[in-house]
Scaffold this motif. Structure first.
Motif, PDB file in Angstrom:
ATOM      1  N   ILE A  10      51.792  32.030  35.247  1.00  0.00           N
ATOM      2  CA  ILE A  10      50.417  32.511  35.159  1.00  0.00           C
ATOM      3  C   ILE A  10      50.417  34.030  35.278  1.00  0.00           C
ATOM      4  CG2 ILE A  10      48.126  32.491  36.227  1.00  0.00           C
ATOM      5  CD1 ILE A  10      48.848  29.682  37.355  1.00  0.00           C
ATOM      6  N   ASP A  11      49.795  34.699  34.296  1.00  0.00           N
ATOM      7  CA  ASP A  11      49.584  36.147  34.336  1.00  0.00           C
ATOM      8  C   ASP A  11      48.086  36.374  34.273  1.00  0.00           C
ATOM      9  OD1 ASP A  11      52.348  37.062  34.266  1.00  0.00           O
ATOM     10  OD2 ASP A  11      52.389  36.263  32.221  1.00  0.00           O
ATOM     11  N   VAL A  16      43.793  34.708  41.268  1.00  0.00           N
ATOM     12  CA  VAL A  16      44.270  33.378  40.888  1.00  0.00           C
ATOM     13  C   VAL A  16      44.035  32.457  42.083  1.00  0.00           C
ATOM     14  CG1 VAL A  16      46.284  31.971  40.302  1.00  0.00           C
ATOM     15  CG2 VAL A  16      46.049  34.278  39.341  1.00  0.00           C
ATOM     16  N   GLY A  17      43.360  31.338  41.848  1.00  0.00           N
ATOM     17  CA  GLY A  17      43.099  30.379  42.910  1.00  0.00           C
ATOM     18  C   GLY A  17      43.341  28.969  42.428  1.00  0.00           C
ATOM     19  N   ALA A  35      42.629  45.499  40.038  1.00  0.00           N
ATOM     20  CA  ALA A  35      42.056  45.835  41.345  1.00  0.00           C
ATOM     21  C   ALA A  35      41.722  44.609  42.182  1.00  0.00           C
ATOM     22  CB  ALA A  35      40.814  46.697  41.157  1.00  0.00           C
ATOM     23  N   ALA A  36      41.340  43.509  41.528  1.00  0.00           N
ATOM     24  CA  ALA A  36      40.960  42.284  42.250  1.00  0.00           C
ATOM     25  C   ALA A  36      42.094  41.270  42.288  1.00  0.00           C
ATOM     26  CB  ALA A  36      39.730  41.662  41.599  1.00  0.00           C
ATOM     27  N   GLY A  37      43.319  41.693  42.009  1.00  0.00           N
ATOM     28  CA  GLY A  37      44.445  40.767  41.924  1.00  0.00           C
ATOM     29  C   GLY A  37      44.824  40.176  43.268  1.00  0.00           C
ATOM     30  N   ASP A  57      45.908  40.293  48.454  1.00  0.00           N
ATOM     31  CA  ASP A  57      46.466  39.299  49.371  1.00  0.00           C
ATOM     32  C   ASP A  57      47.091  38.114  48.637  1.00  0.00           C
ATOM     33  OD1 ASP A  57      45.460  40.872  51.410  1.00  0.00           O
ATOM     34  OD2 ASP A  57      43.698  39.607  51.749  1.00  0.00           O
ATOM     35  N   VAL A  58      48.127  37.546  49.275  1.00  0.00           N
ATOM     36  CA  VAL A  58      48.729  36.286  48.824  1.00  0.00           C
ATOM     37  C   VAL A  58      48.586  35.304  49.983  1.00  0.00           C
ATOM     38  CG1 VAL A  58      50.817  35.091  48.077  1.00  0.00           C
ATOM     39  CG2 VAL A  58      50.389  37.449  47.313  1.00  0.00           C
ATOM     40  N   THR A  59      47.869  34.208  49.730  1.00  0.00           N
ATOM     41  CA  THR A  59      47.612  33.208  50.774  1.00  0.00           C
ATOM     42  C   THR A  59      47.973  31.827  50.246  1.00  0.00           C
ATOM     43  OG1 THR A  59      45.757  34.558  51.569  1.00  0.00           O
ATOM     44  CG2 THR A  59      45.855  32.276  52.331  1.00  0.00           C
ATOM     45  N   THR A  60      48.870  31.135  50.965  1.00  0.00           N
ATOM     46  CA  THR A  60      49.245  29.771  50.586  1.00  0.00           C
ATOM     47  C   THR A  60      49.330  28.909  51.839  1.00  0.00           C
ATOM     48  OG1 THR A  60      51.630  30.121  50.786  1.00  0.00           O
ATOM     49  CG2 THR A  60      50.641  30.619  48.646  1.00  0.00           C
TER      50      THR A  60
END
Length: 167
Positions: A10-11, A16-17, A35-37, A57-60
């Protein structure tokens, strides 16, 4: 929703959610730029590698690379990864804080803010934090190296060769 395929690539220019992201026979590669990545997901799993890159942020909930490596980069935010498991190297690098429990062949954590981790490795563990390194426990077959700009709060540290802590 759920995302699943033999491999997932995914690019996105924005966020991305997804609930869970699964690659049944290959890799997961997600790049979220602009900016909203950011990346927000439940469980992220791949038969081989998991590669996650975001400006924010990266949240998993958790990340699993069954036979490969995990590489998570947040160039302008934080990483909250939950449980991270990889047969190979697990590398988590963020401009802000890194929060994770990691079990991998080798472990590299780089946090511009706080590194809040627990780690187990067959080889080495290397944790660098711009502020505090809060390590709930670490066990490595070879070495543990913890460097922090401010302080180190560490639970049990066990290594086959050496432990080096600098703050």
């Amino acid at each position: 929703g759920e995302v699943g395929a033999a491999s997932v690539d995914i690019d996105a220019v924005g966020a991305v959610g997804a609930q869970d992201i699964t690659a049944t026979s290959s890799y997961v590669d997600i790049d979220s730029t602009g900016a909203a990545g950011s990346i927000a997901a439940g469980a992220v799993s791949a038969q081989s590698d998991v590669l996650l890159t975001a400006v924010g942020d990266v949240t998993t909930a958790c990340i699993t690379a069954t036979t490969g490596l995990v590489d998570v980069d947040s160039t302008g935010g934080t990483i909250s990864a939950g449980a991270v498991s990889a047969a190979g190297n697990a590398s988590l690098t963020a401009a802000g804080d890194v929060n994770a429990g990691i079990d991998a062949g080798s472990v590299d954590v780089g946090a511009g803010g706080n590194a809040n981790v627990g780690a187990t490795s067959a080889s080495y563990i290397d944790i660098d934090a711009g502020n505090d390194a809060n390590v709930t426990g670490a066990s490595a077959g070879s070495s543990i190296d913890i460097d922090a700009g401010n302080g180190v709060n560490a639970g049990p540290l066990t290594a086959g060769s050496y432990v080096d802590v600098d703050a």
